[in-house]
Design a protein around this motif. Sequence first.
Motif, PDB file in Angstrom:
ATOM      1  N   ASN A   1      19.017  28.180  38.823  1.00  0.00           N
ATOM      2  CA  ASN A   1      19.015  26.869  39.479  1.00  0.00           C
ATOM      3  C   ASN A   1      20.126  26.762  40.512  1.00  0.00           C
ATOM      4  OD1 ASN A   1      16.781  25.535  38.376  1.00  0.00           O
ATOM      5  ND2 ASN A   1      17.924  24.918  36.546  1.00  0.00           N
TER       6      ASN A   1
ATOM      7  N   ARG B   1      17.623  28.347  43.577  1.00  0.00           N
ATOM      8  CA  ARG B   1      16.893  27.112  43.852  1.00  0.00           C
ATOM      9  C   ARG B   1      17.691  26.076  44.630  1.00  0.00           C
ATOM     10  NH1 ARG B   1      14.422  26.908  37.690  1.00  0.00           N
ATOM     11  NH2 ARG B   1      12.931  28.625  37.993  1.00  0.00           N
ATOM     12  N   LYS B   2      19.023  26.104  44.480  1.00  0.00           N
ATOM     13  CA  LYS B   2      19.834  25.093  45.155  1.00  0.00           C
ATOM     14  C   LYS B   2      20.733  25.665  46.250  1.00  0.00           C
ATOM     15  CE  LYS B   2      20.455  21.195  43.940  1.00  0.00           C
ATOM     16  NZ  LYS B   2      19.921  19.912  44.467  1.00  0.00           N
TER      17      LYS B   2
ATOM     18  N   TYR C   1      23.653  27.210  45.980  1.00  0.00           N
ATOM     19  CA  TYR C   1      25.088  27.099  45.739  1.00  0.00           C
ATOM     20  C   TYR C   1      25.692  28.487  45.512  1.00  0.00           C
ATOM     21  CZ  TYR C   1      25.158  22.017  45.294  1.00  0.00           C
ATOM     22  OH  TYR C   1      25.089  20.670  45.542  1.00  0.00           O
TER      23      TYR C   1
ATOM     24  N   HIS D   1      23.455  24.360  33.692  1.00  0.00           N
ATOM     25  CA  HIS D   1      22.688  24.732  34.876  1.00  0.00           C
ATOM     26  C   HIS D   1      21.277  25.207  34.527  1.00  0.00           C
ATOM     27  CE1 HIS D   1      26.485  24.797  37.242  1.00  0.00           C
ATOM     28  NE2 HIS D   1      25.684  24.620  38.269  1.00  0.00           N
TER      29      HIS D   1
ATOM     30  N   HIS E   1      19.485  21.807  34.977  1.00  0.00           N
ATOM     31  CA  HIS E   1      19.512  21.371  36.370  1.00  0.00           C
ATOM     32  C   HIS E   1      20.933  21.504  36.890  1.00  0.00           C
ATOM     33  CE1 HIS E   1      18.541  19.181  40.032  1.00  0.00           C
ATOM     34  NE2 HIS E   1      17.287  19.036  39.623  1.00  0.00           N
ATOM     35  N   ARG E   2      21.057  21.813  38.175  1.00  0.00           N
ATOM     36  CA  ARG E   2      22.382  21.825  38.799  1.00  0.00           C
ATOM     37  C   ARG E   2      22.994  20.430  38.776  1.00  0.00           C
ATOM     38  NH1 ARG E   2      27.370  23.535  40.617  1.00  0.00           N
ATOM     39  NH2 ARG E   2      28.017  22.046  42.192  1.00  0.00           N
ATOM     40  N   ASP E   3      22.215  19.424  39.132  1.00  0.00           N
ATOM     41  CA  ASP E   3      22.722  18.056  39.153  1.00  0.00           C
ATOM     42  C   ASP E   3      23.061  17.613  37.731  1.00  0.00           C
ATOM     43  OD1 ASP E   3      22.108  18.215  41.822  1.00  0.00           O
ATOM     44  OD2 ASP E   3      20.263  17.046  41.669  1.00  0.00           O
TER      45      ASP E   3
END
Length: 270
Positions: A48, A52-53, A55, A112, A115-117
């Motif tokens: 993630n 996917r993000k 980072y 993570h 989700h990252r958030d």
Amino acid sequence: MSSSPGNGGREYDPEAAHNFPDGRLNEVLPTLRSDPEITAYLEAQNVNAVARKGYNDHGTKHIEIVRNRALCLYDLLKGGGVAFNGASQQGLEEADEAVIVALAATLHDIGHVVHRDSHAYYSIPLAADLLDRLLREFGFYDAGEAVRMKGEVLHAILCHHTEEDPLTTEAGVIRVADALDMERGRSRIPYEEGWRGINTLSSQAIENVSVRPGDGKPVLVEISMINAAGVYQVDSLLKAKLDDSGLEDHIRIVAVNTKSDDQLVERIEL
């Protein structure tokens, strides 16, 4: 003396002399490095974050760096006479402080996989399950001590992001150590795949980070950057983690721009 001065605070050396009782920590570390379930989480949590993000890496390498720097930071703070309150206020032993730091550093980002958030919050139930097993297998703790250790580790995990303020020195160490993983190369994966966000670009600008004994403060963090983009890592990310960490009075941060033809920023001191 601490292992930190000899290697820039990059790696904790179990064989070195330390400023704290290290026997319990040194028994725990091999498990943290080789446990199959922990290993699977560290690999899975990067999907993630990176794929996917976009980072910087938040997988196995990030955890190794944060755990090593957290333990070196802890060692220097202990050598400087800084009081730690997490284990002591729970009636645990001084030797348990470093175990709390090592466990929290290892498990702080496993959220993570969800989700990252808001990942710090997702890390809590996942880490709690792992801690139930690990603390039992270590063989150091009775049922009550395991509950107290678990609570301290989860507190440090939750507070590694700035939404929650650390209430223990151990948690403050995790929060600052997380931000010290900022050197160039740490953003290599998203950078090479075409991601050009400020987090990636700024970490490309950081050439070296060292954690050493300070003069007047227990810890000196020295940061070399090759262009002004590194200011974002230092002023926006590291400063935000240091603020309200409880360690503001014990850590001096100096960042220097080493590239002579780019002097938009020559030096930052926090």
